[in-house]
Design a protein around this motif. Sequence first.
Motif, short mmCIF file in Angstrom:
data_model
loop_
_atom_site.label_atom_id
_atom_site.label_comp_id
_atom_site.label_asym_id
_atom_site.label_seq_id
_atom_site.Cartn_x
_atom_site.Cartn_y
_atom_site.Cartn_z
N ASN A 2 9.71 5.17 -6.95
CA ASN A 2 10.20 5.43 -5.59
C ASN A 2 9.01 5.55 -4.65
O ASN A 2 8.00 6.17 -4.99
CB ASN A 2 11.02 6.72 -5.56
N PHE A 3 9.13 4.97 -3.47
CA PHE A 3 8.04 4.95 -2.51
C PHE A 3 8.46 5.61 -1.20
O PHE A 3 9.62 5.48 -0.77
CB PHE A 3 7.60 3.51 -2.23
N SER A 4 7.50 6.28 -0.58
CA SER A 4 7.75 6.86 0.74
C SER A 4 7.75 5.76 1.79
O SER A 4 7.21 4.66 1.57
CB SER A 4 6.66 7.89 1.07
N ILE A 23 1.14 3.48 2.40
CA ILE A 23 2.19 4.22 1.70
C ILE A 23 1.51 5.27 0.83
O ILE A 23 0.81 4.94 -0.15
CB ILE A 23 3.05 3.31 0.82
N ASP A 24 1.70 6.52 1.18
CA ASP A 24 1.14 7.63 0.41
C ASP A 24 -0.31 7.35 0.02
O ASP A 24 -1.13 6.99 0.85
CB ASP A 24 2.00 7.91 -0.83
N ASP A 25 -0.58 7.47 -1.28
CA ASP A 25 -1.95 7.28 -1.76
C ASP A 25 -2.14 5.92 -2.45
O ASP A 25 -3.11 5.73 -3.19
CB ASP A 25 -2.33 8.39 -2.73
N LEU A 26 -1.25 4.97 -2.19
CA LEU A 26 -1.41 3.66 -2.80
C LEU A 26 -2.63 2.95 -2.23
O LEU A 26 -2.87 2.99 -1.02
CB LEU A 26 -0.17 2.79 -2.56
N PRO A 27 -3.42 2.30 -3.08
CA PRO A 27 -4.54 1.51 -2.55
C PRO A 27 -4.02 0.29 -1.80
O PRO A 27 -2.86 -0.11 -1.95
CB PRO A 27 -5.30 1.10 -3.82
N ILE A 28 -4.89 -0.30 -0.99
CA ILE A 28 -4.54 -1.50 -0.23
C ILE A 28 -5.35 -2.66 -0.77
O ILE A 28 -6.56 -2.54 -1.04
CB ILE A 28 -4.82 -1.30 1.27
N THR A 29 -4.71 -3.80 -0.96
CA THR A 29 -5.38 -4.97 -1.52
C THR A 29 -6.47 -5.46 -0.56
O THR A 29 -6.44 -5.20 0.64
CB THR A 29 -4.38 -6.11 -1.75
N ASN A 30 -7.41 -6.21 -1.11
CA ASN A 30 -8.46 -6.81 -0.28
C ASN A 30 -8.89 -8.15 -0.87
O ASN A 30 -10.07 -8.41 -1.09
CB ASN A 30 -9.67 -5.86 -0.15
N ARG A 36 -3.48 -7.69 3.68
CA ARG A 36 -3.83 -6.42 3.02
C ARG A 36 -2.62 -5.49 3.06
O ARG A 36 -2.22 -5.02 4.11
CB ARG A 36 -5.03 -5.78 3.70
N LEU A 37 -2.05 -5.22 1.87
CA LEU A 37 -0.84 -4.42 1.78
C LEU A 37 -0.95 -3.41 0.63
O LEU A 37 -1.74 -3.60 -0.30
CB LEU A 37 0.37 -5.34 1.53
N PRO A 38 -0.16 -2.36 0.68
CA PRO A 38 -0.17 -1.38 -0.41
C PRO A 38 0.25 -2.03 -1.73
O PRO A 38 1.13 -2.89 -1.76
CB PRO A 38 0.85 -0.32 0.04
N VAL A 39 -0.37 -1.57 -2.81
CA VAL A 39 -0.06 -2.13 -4.12
C VAL A 39 0.03 -1.00 -5.14
O VAL A 39 -0.73 -0.04 -5.09
CB VAL A 39 -1.13 -3.16 -4.56
N LYS A 40 1.00 -1.12 -6.03
CA LYS A 40 1.14 -0.16 -7.14
C LYS A 40 0.76 -0.90 -8.41
O LYS A 40 1.45 -1.81 -8.87
CB LYS A 40 2.58 0.35 -7.23
#
Length: 206
Positions: A2-4, A23-30, A36-40
Motif C-alpha cells: 500500500n502506498f501513500s 511517495i513517502d521514503d521511496l527512492p526516485i529512479t535516475n 524520474r518516478l518513485p520506485v519500490k
Amino acid sequence: LNFSNPIFEKTNIKGKIFDIVRIDDLPITNDLGIPRLPVKSLRILLPQGQRVDDIIVITSEKINFDTSFTIAPGSKLVAIVATNKLMNSEKTETVIKNYKTPIYENKGVHCCKGFNILHINLYPVQYDTETGDLSFFKEMNLIVRTKTSTANGVFRGFYEDISAVQNIVDNPDYINTYSISNAERSNYIEQYDYVVITNEDLKFSN
C-alpha cells in the motif's frame, strides 16, 4: 503493498521547470532519459529448487490526475577527474519519446550464497511522456508463480549465509524451504582438527 498519496513539487533544472513526484521514503529512479518516478524495489527469495514461471501484478483502481505533468528525465552520471567521484551531468537530458511507465520491471534472478533471489521494481506512479498524463495505484499485489527446477548446487547451509540473506529479502520465511543433505554437506566440509596456513620456507613434513 500500500502506498501513500503522491506529493508534487516543482524544480528548476537549467532554466526549465519540471515536476517531481514523491511517495513517502521511496527512492526516485535516475535512468538516463527515463522519467524520474518513485520506485519500490523488492527482493523475492525463490523456494529451493524452483524457478520463475510467471509474474503477475494486480493493482487497485487507477487514480488519474487532471493536470498535465512534465516529469524530469534521469540524467547521465559523469566522473570528476580530480576526485574520481560521480555527479549529475551539467546537461539537461531529453526524455525518451513515446515512453509509458511499466507497472513492473523484472530485473532478473541473482544468486547470493546459494539462494536464488528475484529482483523486481514496482512503479505505483504511471506517466505518459507524450500526453503528460499521470496516474497512481494506491495498492499493488505481487504474485510470483514458480515451477520445479534444478536446485542451486552452491547452497552450503551455513548459518552465516542464512543470516545474511534473511536480512536482505522481503520474504525471509522462505529461508525454511532451503536444506542440505549430509552427503551434500560433506562436499563442502571436510573434518579436520585444525588447518595450518604457511609458506614453502616454513612448511614442515612428517
